[in-house]
Design an enzyme around this catalytic site. Sequence first.
Site, PDB file in Angstrom:
ATOM      1  CG  LEU A  17      -1.863  -1.183   1.398  1.00  0.00           C
ATOM      2  CD1 LEU A  17      -2.698  -1.008   2.665  1.00  0.00           C
ATOM      3  CD2 LEU A  17      -2.765  -1.333   0.184  1.00  0.00           C
ATOM      4  CG  ASP A  56      11.242   0.408  14.289  1.00  0.00           C
ATOM      5  OD1 ASP A  56      10.015   0.618  14.371  1.00  0.00           O
ATOM      6  OD2 ASP A  56      11.794  -0.557  14.839  1.00  0.00           O
ATOM      7  CB  VAL A  57       6.603   3.379  12.484  1.00  0.00           C
ATOM      8  CG1 VAL A  57       6.675   3.646  10.986  1.00  0.00           C
ATOM      9  CG2 VAL A  57       6.171   1.947  12.779  1.00  0.00           C
ATOM     10  CB  CYS A  83       1.228   2.307   4.401  1.00  0.00           C
ATOM     11  SG  CYS A  83       0.193   3.379   3.386  1.00  0.00           S
ATOM     12  CE1 TYR A 158      -3.175  -6.079  10.506  1.00  0.00           C
ATOM     13  CE2 TYR A 158      -5.403  -6.826  10.031  1.00  0.00           C
ATOM     14  CZ  TYR A 158      -4.277  -6.087   9.682  1.00  0.00           C
ATOM     15  OH  TYR A 158      -4.280  -5.366   8.513  1.00  0.00           O
TER      16      TYR A 158
END
Length: 252
Positions: A17, A56-57, A83, A158
């Site tokens: 995405l 790294d988010v 994303c 998730y």
Amino acid sequence: MQIQDTAAVVTGGASGLGGATVKALAAKGGKVFALDLAASIEKAEQVDGVTYVEADVTSEEQVRAAVEQAAGAGVPLRIVVNCAGVGWAGRILSKNGPHDLELFRKVLEVNTLGTFNVMRLAADAIAKTDPLTDDQRGVVINTASVAAFDGQIGQIAYAASKGGVVGMTLPAARDLARHGIRVMTIAPGIIDTPMLAGVTEEFRAGLAAGVPFPQRLGRPDEYAQLAVDIVEHDYLNGEVIRLDGALRMAPR
């Protein structure tokens, strides 16, 4: 809001995405910064107008540095698309015992905390830009999933993580309204991303058959198209849009 001559940050921007979104924003004249892990960037298709940044988010330090790089690109930072995410599965109880706590923690850390981390640091930079029409300064687009609403067996971590992203949407939009920053969330259904690369055609056909219409898997470029539409439509704010062909996931 116009995309041309603005800077954009896209997390998970090396593939899937995010990869489709960086292409779409760059094609519209944006100066795009694709954040991803080093291993993913090494395999990424290089796109003109896109700068790939290792980050790294979940790291405050790395995201702050990446946002500062984008904000110093010579054009105002106005667009953020989150994303980056992971989707490991596991039941609360299985034949191996209780769900692994560290796996649950990691999924929430990447998907929920990572999204928040990027949003808060990027919003700080966007808020310092000059306002446009209606005092608008920018937009943040987060990525949830239909699993936030229709979580299947084995998707407890998730679904919880993406439910957190959905839950942040309205309060984030309200928090950032005074700074002229809109916040939207896209909740994709079954999209044909690299995560499905290893499945058989039979399994892929079975997934597509569950989508009411059009009866096929979604494409990453359709996500990117919607992200572009959200950026350009100034009155979209504080809402979650399902991108799923009317799919409602069965328990398994």
